[in-house]
Structure formats: structure tokens, C-alpha cells
Scaffold this motif. Structure first.
Motif, PDB file in Angstrom:
ATOM      1  N   SER A 130      67.301  46.639  72.438  1.00 57.96           N
ATOM      2  CA  SER A 130      66.551  46.489  71.348  1.00 57.96           C
ATOM      3  C   SER A 130      65.479  44.992  71.348  1.00 57.96           C
ATOM      4  O   SER A 130      64.483  45.171  71.252  1.00 57.96           O
ATOM      5  CB  SER A 130      66.708  46.809  69.991  1.00 57.96           C
ATOM      6  OG  SER A 130      67.300  48.193  69.963  1.00 57.96           O
ATOM      7  N   TYR A 131      66.245  43.831  71.361  1.00 58.43           N
ATOM      8  CA  TYR A 131      65.712  42.651  71.475  1.00 58.43           C
ATOM      9  C   TYR A 131      64.893  42.593  72.600  1.00 58.43           C
ATOM     10  O   TYR A 131      63.597  42.037  72.519  1.00 58.43           O
ATOM     11  CB  TYR A 131      66.933  41.596  71.591  1.00 58.43           C
ATOM     12  CG  TYR A 131      66.468  40.152  71.818  1.00 58.43           C
ATOM     13  CD1 TYR A 131      65.964  39.526  70.545  1.00 58.43           C
ATOM     14  CD2 TYR A 131      66.481  39.663  72.855  1.00 58.43           C
ATOM     15  CE1 TYR A 131      65.630  38.148  70.456  1.00 58.43           C
ATOM     16  CE2 TYR A 131      65.925  38.334  72.868  1.00 58.43           C
ATOM     17  CZ  TYR A 131      65.565  37.782  71.876  1.00 58.43           C
ATOM     18  OH  TYR A 131      65.089  36.416  71.797  1.00 58.43           O
TER      19      TYR A 131
ATOM     20  N   ASP B 255      63.149  44.660  74.273  1.00 54.83           N
ATOM     21  CA  ASP B 255      62.070  45.522  74.042  1.00 54.83           C
ATOM     22  C   ASP B 255      60.880  44.563  73.035  1.00 54.83           C
ATOM     23  O   ASP B 255      59.936  45.057  73.077  1.00 54.83           O
ATOM     24  CB  ASP B 255      62.503  46.951  73.416  1.00 54.83           C
ATOM     25  CG  ASP B 255      61.323  47.787  73.729  1.00 54.83           C
ATOM     26  OD1 ASP B 255      60.433  47.708  74.719  1.00 54.83           O
ATOM     27  OD2 ASP B 255      61.000  48.873  73.160  1.00 54.83           O
ATOM     28  N   GLU B 256      61.647  44.286  71.961  1.00 54.47           N
ATOM     29  CA  GLU B 256      60.762  43.392  70.920  1.00 54.47           C
ATOM     30  C   GLU B 256      60.130  41.949  71.760  1.00 54.47           C
ATOM     31  O   GLU B 256      59.069  41.674  71.367  1.00 54.47           O
ATOM     32  CB  GLU B 256      61.558  43.220  69.665  1.00 54.47           C
ATOM     33  CG  GLU B 256      61.728  44.543  68.945  1.00 54.47           C
ATOM     34  CD  GLU B 256      62.470  44.372  67.875  1.00 54.47           C
ATOM     35  OE1 GLU B 256      62.782  43.193  67.257  1.00 54.47           O
ATOM     36  OE2 GLU B 256      63.082  45.330  67.134  1.00 54.47           O
TER      37      GLU B 256
ATOM     38  N   LEU C 188      60.605  52.033  74.108  1.00 53.24           N
ATOM     39  CA  LEU C 188      60.263  53.168  73.307  1.00 53.24           C
ATOM     40  C   LEU C 188      58.974  53.772  73.127  1.00 53.24           C
ATOM     41  O   LEU C 188      58.049  53.263  73.379  1.00 53.24           O
ATOM     42  CB  LEU C 188      61.148  52.664  71.966  1.00 53.24           C
ATOM     43  CG  LEU C 188      62.524  52.407  71.894  1.00 53.24           C
ATOM     44  CD1 LEU C 188      62.895  51.390  70.960  1.00 53.24           C
ATOM     45  CD2 LEU C 188      63.344  53.727  71.465  1.00 53.24           C
TER      46      LEU C 188
ATOM     47  N   ARG D 195      60.396  57.588  68.186  1.00 53.27           N
ATOM     48  CA  ARG D 195      61.097  56.549  68.454  1.00 53.27           C
ATOM     49  C   ARG D 195      62.548  56.568  67.820  1.00 53.27           C
ATOM     50  O   ARG D 195      63.813  56.343  68.251  1.00 53.27           O
ATOM     51  CB  ARG D 195      60.700  55.183  67.740  1.00 53.27           C
ATOM     52  CG  ARG D 195      59.709  54.381  68.622  1.00 53.27           C
ATOM     53  CD  ARG D 195      59.319  53.018  68.414  1.00 53.27           C
ATOM     54  NE  ARG D 195      58.899  52.774  66.923  1.00 53.27           N
ATOM     55  CZ  ARG D 195      57.734  53.029  66.611  1.00 53.27           C
ATOM     56  NH1 ARG D 195      56.754  53.321  67.270  1.00 53.27           N
ATOM     57  NH2 ARG D 195      57.472  52.879  65.157  1.00 53.27           N
TER      58      ARG D 195
ATOM     59  N   ARG E 191      66.480  56.751  69.484  1.00 52.50           N
ATOM     60  CA  ARG E 191      67.579  56.036  69.013  1.00 52.50           C
ATOM     61  C   ARG E 191      68.789  56.784  68.681  1.00 52.50           C
ATOM     62  O   ARG E 191      69.966  56.665  68.884  1.00 52.50           O
ATOM     63  CB  ARG E 191      67.258  55.182  67.864  1.00 52.50           C
ATOM     64  CG  ARG E 191      66.213  53.975  68.267  1.00 52.50           C
ATOM     65  CD  ARG E 191      65.927  52.929  66.913  1.00 52.50           C
ATOM     66  NE  ARG E 191      65.346  51.776  67.396  1.00 52.50           N
ATOM     67  CZ  ARG E 191      63.922  51.744  67.145  1.00 52.50           C
ATOM     68  NH1 ARG E 191      63.478  52.572  66.374  1.00 52.50           N
ATOM     69  NH2 ARG E 191      63.350  50.734  67.256  1.00 52.50           N
TER      70      ARG E 191
ATOM     71  N   TYR F 120      64.091  53.924  76.991  1.00 53.02           N
ATOM     72  CA  TYR F 120      65.135  53.405  76.438  1.00 53.02           C
ATOM     73  C   TYR F 120      66.556  54.232  76.547  1.00 53.02           C
ATOM     74  O   TYR F 120      67.492  53.786  77.028  1.00 53.02           O
ATOM     75  CB  TYR F 120      64.819  53.218  74.996  1.00 53.02           C
ATOM     76  CG  TYR F 120      65.912  52.679  74.043  1.00 53.02           C
ATOM     77  CD1 TYR F 120      66.124  51.190  74.024  1.00 53.02           C
ATOM     78  CD2 TYR F 120      66.606  53.383  73.429  1.00 53.02           C
ATOM     79  CE1 TYR F 120      66.979  50.762  73.212  1.00 53.02           C
ATOM     80  CE2 TYR F 120      67.712  52.644  72.318  1.00 53.02           C
ATOM     81  CZ  TYR F 120      67.848  51.531  72.445  1.00 53.02           C
ATOM     82  OH  TYR F 120      68.911  51.057  71.510  1.00 53.02           O
TER      83      TYR F 120
END
Length: 221
Positions: A75-76, A78-79, A87, A94, A98, A154
Motif C-alpha cells: 500500500s505504501y 502504491d501511494e 489499485l 479498491r 483489498r 494489487y
């Protein structure tokens, strides 16, 4: 960005570590990878310092700041590096992604390893449980190429590294995933066509050899 900025603390057969490396590769992020744990559970000082709570890989060090747990790290990633996104753009999609990533994280690895960790009649029970998990995932996949549609993302990254453990369980369980779950097997083949996947995943034959050693160490054979 130089390789020194992004460091992964790794173990060669860990599917959770491979998630991180596939995610970074998909983003085009250069990174250095270091083996920080061995077969007997010996851990480096860097690993213990970077992940003092769980004391396990994977760990991502970005500019010296550590993150642990593969799903959190993904997740980190991707951000921190937004393009290309892992995602979907839709909030509902999204959330669904998840959900399935969480299901895979909780169910798939334990199910596949349950086969080679078993003996006698317990092998058949474990095999049945594993195939049931795959059937659920085939339902989630539907007629799509990948879990979130036409694009590798993801959920695929969370799942595909675990598949390198399938061969060992197929041999100890005397079955083939391709026969039992052809749709899931076809998805595996599509993922393996991606360079980010093929260059990161360990050879399943090496995993099979590792499992043989692990079974002896655990007194299974």
C-alpha cells in the motif's frame, strides 16, 4: 532514484518478500535486496533493528525509514509512487480488491503448506481445503484476465508469489492444480508472462527442495 534509497530485507523463498519486489518492479523503482534471515531462523542486526516487534522479513527501508508487513508495504509503494496504480480508480473496486487481498493473505499460503506439512489421511483433508480456497478465488476471478479486470495489479501481486509453493504440495498431495482449477492455472500463466513476476519469483523446483529439508527438520519424514 538511486538503489541506496530503497532497500528490501529479504528471504529467498518468502512469497511475502516477493510481493514487495514485484510491487517495486511494477513501479519502475530501483532497489537493493539483502538476505537478512536464514533457514535456521538466524536474523541480522539490521532486521531486528528495523522490525523489532515481529522480527521478520519483509522490511522496506525507504530513505532509512523502515516499514514491515507485506500488505502495508505494498500500500505504501502504491501511494509513494502513484504511477502506474496498483489499485482501481473506483473506491468500491479498491475496497473489493483489498477484501480479496486480505482473503488471500489469510487463507492461501497456509492452505498450500498444509498439504506438505501433513501425513496420511490428513493430506487428503488439507488438499480438499486448499482446492476449496482456489475455487473461491476462481469465482472472484470470473472471466477476467486478472483479479481487478484487464490490468495486473494489487490482488495479483499478493497472490502470485504463493503459487511457487504449489509444485511441492502437488507432488506430496499427488494432484495437479491445472486439473482441479484450470481457470486459476491459466491466471498463473498470464502473470508469469510479466517480467516483473518472472524475474522475481524463485524456481518452484528450489522450493520443492526446500520443503524436503523442512519436512525432515520437522520430523514429517
Amino acid at each position: 532514484m538511486s538503489k541506496e534509497d530503497v532497500l528490501t530485507l529479504d528471504y529467498w523463498c518468502s512469497p511475502f518478500c516477493m510481493r514487495v519486489k514485484i510491487g517495486l518492479t511494477e513501479k519502475g523503482v530501483a532497489y537493493e535486496s539483502r538476505e537478512e534471515e536464514d533457514l535456521f531462523g538466524e536474523k541480522s542486526e539490521l532486521l531486528l533493528k528495523s522490525n523489532p516487534i515481529y522480527q521478520k522479513v519483509p522490511v522496506l527501508l525507504h530513505n532509512g525509514k523502515p516499514l514491515s508487513e507485506s500488505m502495508i508495504i505494498l500500500s505504501y509503494i502504491d501511494e509513494q509512487w502513484p504511477s502506474p496504480p496498483l489499485l482501481p480508480s473506483c473506491a468500491y473496486a479498491r475496497a473489493q480488491a483489498r477484501f480479496w487481498a486480505d482473503y488471500i493473505d489469510k487463507k492461501l499460503f497456509e492452505a498450500v503448506c498444509g498439504i506438505w506439512r501433513s501425513q496420511g489421511e490428513a493430506v487428503e483433508v488439507a488438499k480438499k481445503g486448499f482446492i476449496e480456497v482456489l475455487k473461491v478465488l476462481e469465482g472472484a476471478l470470473g472471466e477476467k484476465d486478472f483479479f481487478c479486470g484487464d490490468t495486473f495489479g494489487y490482488v495479483d501481486i499478493v497472490a502470485i508469489p504463493i503459487t511457487i509453493w504449489f509444485l511441492a504440495s502437488e507432488r506430496y498431495g499427488n494432484f495437479q492444480v491445472e486439473t482441479e482449477c484450470p481457470k486459476f492455472a491459466a491466471w498463473i500463466k498470464r502473470c508469469l508472462q510479466r517480467e516483473s513476476v518472472s524475474k522475481v519469483l524463485t524456481d518452484p523446483e528450489k522450493i520443492y527442495g526446500f520443503v524436503g529439508v523442512a519436512r525432515k527438520m520437522q520430523g514429517i519424514e
